[in-house]
Design a protein around this motif. Sequence first.
Motif, PDB file in Angstrom:
ATOM      1  N   ALA A  49      45.639  33.030  41.685  1.00  0.00           N
ATOM      2  CA  ALA A  49      44.973  34.109  40.940  1.00  0.00           C
ATOM      3  C   ALA A  49      43.700  34.550  41.656  1.00  0.00           C
ATOM      4  CB  ALA A  49      44.661  33.646  39.521  1.00  0.00           C
ATOM      5  N   GLN A  50      42.889  33.577  42.103  1.00  0.00           N
ATOM      6  CA  GLN A  50      41.672  33.919  42.819  1.00  0.00           C
ATOM      7  C   GLN A  50      41.970  34.615  44.147  1.00  0.00           C
ATOM      8  OE1 GLN A  50      39.740  29.795  42.239  1.00  0.00           O
ATOM      9  NE2 GLN A  50      37.990  31.190  42.316  1.00  0.00           N
ATOM     10  N   ALA A  51      43.010  34.136  44.833  1.00  0.00           N
ATOM     11  CA  ALA A  51      43.385  34.769  46.098  1.00  0.00           C
ATOM     12  C   ALA A  51      43.809  36.215  45.903  1.00  0.00           C
ATOM     13  CB  ALA A  51      44.515  33.976  46.767  1.00  0.00           C
ATOM     14  N   HIS A  52      44.298  36.524  44.715  1.00  0.00           N
ATOM     15  CA  HIS A  52      44.713  37.895  44.411  1.00  0.00           C
ATOM     16  C   HIS A  52      43.602  38.704  43.728  1.00  0.00           C
ATOM     17  CE1 HIS A  52      48.744  36.158  45.099  1.00  0.00           C
ATOM     18  NE2 HIS A  52      49.086  37.387  45.406  1.00  0.00           N
ATOM     19  N   GLY A  53      42.374  38.153  43.724  1.00  0.00           N
ATOM     20  CA  GLY A  53      41.241  38.946  43.276  1.00  0.00           C
ATOM     21  C   GLY A  53      40.674  38.623  41.917  1.00  0.00           C
ATOM     22  N   GLU A  60      40.684  38.304  33.114  1.00  0.00           N
ATOM     23  CA  GLU A  60      41.896  37.904  33.833  1.00  0.00           C
ATOM     24  C   GLU A  60      41.890  36.401  34.118  1.00  0.00           C
ATOM     25  OE1 GLU A  60      41.149  42.144  34.302  1.00  0.00           O
ATOM     26  OE2 GLU A  60      39.903  40.376  34.759  1.00  0.00           O
ATOM     27  N   TRP A  61      40.695  35.843  34.368  1.00  0.00           N
ATOM     28  CA  TRP A  61      40.582  34.396  34.594  1.00  0.00           C
ATOM     29  C   TRP A  61      40.944  33.627  33.328  1.00  0.00           C
ATOM     30  CZ3 TRP A  61      40.628  31.272  38.493  1.00  0.00           C
ATOM     31  CH2 TRP A  61      40.162  29.946  38.371  1.00  0.00           C
ATOM     32  N   GLU A  62      40.521  34.153  32.190  1.00  0.00           N
ATOM     33  CA  GLU A  62      40.878  33.537  30.922  1.00  0.00           C
ATOM     34  C   GLU A  62      42.397  33.508  30.750  1.00  0.00           C
ATOM     35  OE1 GLU A  62      39.966  31.821  27.103  1.00  0.00           O
ATOM     36  OE2 GLU A  62      38.811  32.100  28.942  1.00  0.00           O
ATOM     37  N   GLN A  63      43.062  34.588  31.120  1.00  0.00           N
ATOM     38  CA  GLN A  63      44.520  34.632  31.040  1.00  0.00           C
ATOM     39  C   GLN A  63      45.151  33.629  31.994  1.00  0.00           C
ATOM     40  OE1 GLN A  63      44.664  38.986  31.769  1.00  0.00           O
ATOM     41  NE2 GLN A  63      45.945  39.081  29.915  1.00  0.00           N
ATOM     42  N   ALA A  64      44.587  33.535  33.207  1.00  0.00           N
ATOM     43  CA  ALA A  64      45.110  32.587  34.191  1.00  0.00           C
ATOM     44  C   ALA A  64      44.961  31.148  33.693  1.00  0.00           C
ATOM     45  CB  ALA A  64      44.392  32.766  35.528  1.00  0.00           C
ATOM     46  N   LEU A  65      43.848  30.852  33.026  1.00  0.00           N
ATOM     47  CA  LEU A  65      43.640  29.503  32.493  1.00  0.00           C
ATOM     48  C   LEU A  65      44.687  29.153  31.442  1.00  0.00           C
ATOM     49  CD1 LEU A  65      39.745  29.371  32.198  1.00  0.00           C
ATOM     50  CD2 LEU A  65      41.164  27.939  33.685  1.00  0.00           C
ATOM     51  N   ARG A 181      53.554  32.749  41.938  1.00  0.00           N
ATOM     52  CA  ARG A 181      53.913  34.030  41.338  1.00  0.00           C
ATOM     53  C   ARG A 181      53.096  34.301  40.073  1.00  0.00           C
ATOM     54  NH1 ARG A 181      58.450  36.692  42.823  1.00  0.00           N
ATOM     55  NH2 ARG A 181      58.807  37.374  40.659  1.00  0.00           N
ATOM     56  N   LEU A 182      52.865  33.272  39.257  1.00  0.00           N
ATOM     57  CA  LEU A 182      52.068  33.459  38.050  1.00  0.00           C
ATOM     58  C   LEU A 182      50.627  33.831  38.383  1.00  0.00           C
ATOM     59  CD1 LEU A 182      53.356  30.527  35.806  1.00  0.00           C
ATOM     60  CD2 LEU A 182      53.645  32.971  35.358  1.00  0.00           C
ATOM     61  N   GLY A 183      50.091  33.267  39.451  1.00  0.00           N
ATOM     62  CA  GLY A 183      48.739  33.618  39.860  1.00  0.00           C
ATOM     63  C   GLY A 183      48.625  35.089  40.213  1.00  0.00           C
ATOM     64  N   ALA A 184      49.641  35.610  40.903  1.00  0.00           N
ATOM     65  CA  ALA A 184      49.650  37.036  41.231  1.00  0.00           C
ATOM     66  C   ALA A 184      49.755  37.879  39.966  1.00  0.00           C
ATOM     67  CB  ALA A 184      50.806  37.344  42.182  1.00  0.00           C
ATOM     68  N   LEU A 185      50.618  37.484  39.042  1.00  0.00           N
ATOM     69  CA  LEU A 185      50.785  38.244  37.806  1.00  0.00           C
ATOM     70  C   LEU A 185      49.500  38.259  36.979  1.00  0.00           C
ATOM     71  CD1 LEU A 185      54.346  37.094  36.680  1.00  0.00           C
ATOM     72  CD2 LEU A 185      53.701  39.327  37.594  1.00  0.00           C
ATOM     73  N   GLY A 309      46.927  40.922  51.586  1.00  0.00           N
ATOM     74  CA  GLY A 309      45.510  41.180  51.744  1.00  0.00           C
ATOM     75  C   GLY A 309      44.638  40.307  50.871  1.00  0.00           C
ATOM     76  N   THR A 310      44.977  39.036  50.723  1.00  0.00           N
ATOM     77  CA  THR A 310      44.258  38.155  49.807  1.00  0.00           C
ATOM     78  C   THR A 310      43.247  37.284  50.540  1.00  0.00           C
ATOM     79  OG1 THR A 310      45.923  36.425  50.035  1.00  0.00           O
ATOM     80  CG2 THR A 310      46.241  38.029  48.273  1.00  0.00           C
ATOM     81  N   GLN A 311      42.273  36.778  49.798  1.00  0.00           N
ATOM     82  CA  GLN A 311      41.319  35.781  50.293  1.00  0.00           C
ATOM     83  C   GLN A 311      41.904  34.407  49.981  1.00  0.00           C
ATOM     84  OE1 GLN A 311      38.526  36.793  52.007  1.00  0.00           O
ATOM     85  NE2 GLN A 311      39.488  38.810  51.741  1.00  0.00           N
ATOM     86  N   SER A 312      42.591  33.831  50.952  1.00  0.00           N
ATOM     87  CA  SER A 312      43.508  32.733  50.639  1.00  0.00           C
ATOM     88  C   SER A 312      43.120  31.378  51.203  1.00  0.00           C
ATOM     89  CB  SER A 312      44.905  33.100  51.160  1.00  0.00           C
ATOM     90  OG  SER A 312      44.854  33.357  52.557  1.00  0.00           O
TER      91      SER A 312
END
Length: 327
Positions: A49-53, A60-65, A181-185, A309-312
């Motif tokens: 998720a972080q790599a995708h911004g 969005e971070w709350e959703q990722a958590l 894939r979930l991190g990207a979504l 184009g991610t910060q990976s």
Amino acid sequence: MRPELLDRMLSLLPQQGTRPELAQMLDMLHDYPRRGGKGVRSELLLLSAQAHGVQPGSPEWEQALWLAAALELFQNWVLIHDDIADDSEERRGRPALHRLHGIPLALNAGDALHAYMWAAVARADVPGALDEFLTMIHRTAEGQHLDLYWVEHGEWNLQEEDYLEMVRLKTGFYTVVTPLRLGALAASRTPHPEFTGAGLALGTAFQIRDDVLNLTGDPVKYGKEIGGDLAEGKRTLVTLHWLAHAGETQRHVFLDQMRRARPDKSPEVLDDILQWFRASGSVDYAQAYADAEAQRGLELLHCALEEAGTQSAALIRVVETLAQREA
């Protein structure tokens, strides 16, 4: 695992029962999550998720958590069921849940955690996440079916590719493919198609190393009984490679033990077989195969992340550690 994920998971579970029997059920629901674990899958999701911004502290971070908490709940209910299916003795350094409470109660606890997993997915409210979880569960169940079918039917006429197909299904999706894939979504990004190939290769490497650690690892670091896979009659790359090259006498002894139920297997003979495995070169063969799969998976992942184009850098570091695990 990040402490906030455990808090999030436990917040979904009932906190008290209306009678002593239900209080015991709540203790069982909390048991495996509280035993800890590395949290590798949830960490991959959050780093993806972080790599995708996605920025920590953002909506969005709350959703990722919440998605990460759902993934950890998936891991815990699957482990309860897996321990029952394999008749395992230990999980994370303690007796498996069904050893403490019996199979019916442990099975029910796993079913309940399964339901709370969906509650976490609903809290995340990320478009596409439901389908990702369904795909992950379907693929994992297919791989588990192959694994259990071979044990149930005493099937040893298998090739290495049979094992690899089982592992890609059972381990590859929920360990690497789905977290990426979930991190990207969570970032409202379309997952890169190469995440699947990269994740299956890396997941295969992870499982082969786990199989090797089950034969050679430190019991304290590993968290499960050493040699448990052999006692359970698991089909692994080490076992199938060894069988393909074993002498007739050793092969006969091995298959004789594998035809027996776990309580009827001889600990002394199993220890001999374990030594045969270690001395045969099959362990080294499996390690080399895992190395090659890890390298291939990392190359695919590098390409996918560069194209996106991610910060990976942080994600790549964790994946490299996962691919090269020694405990």
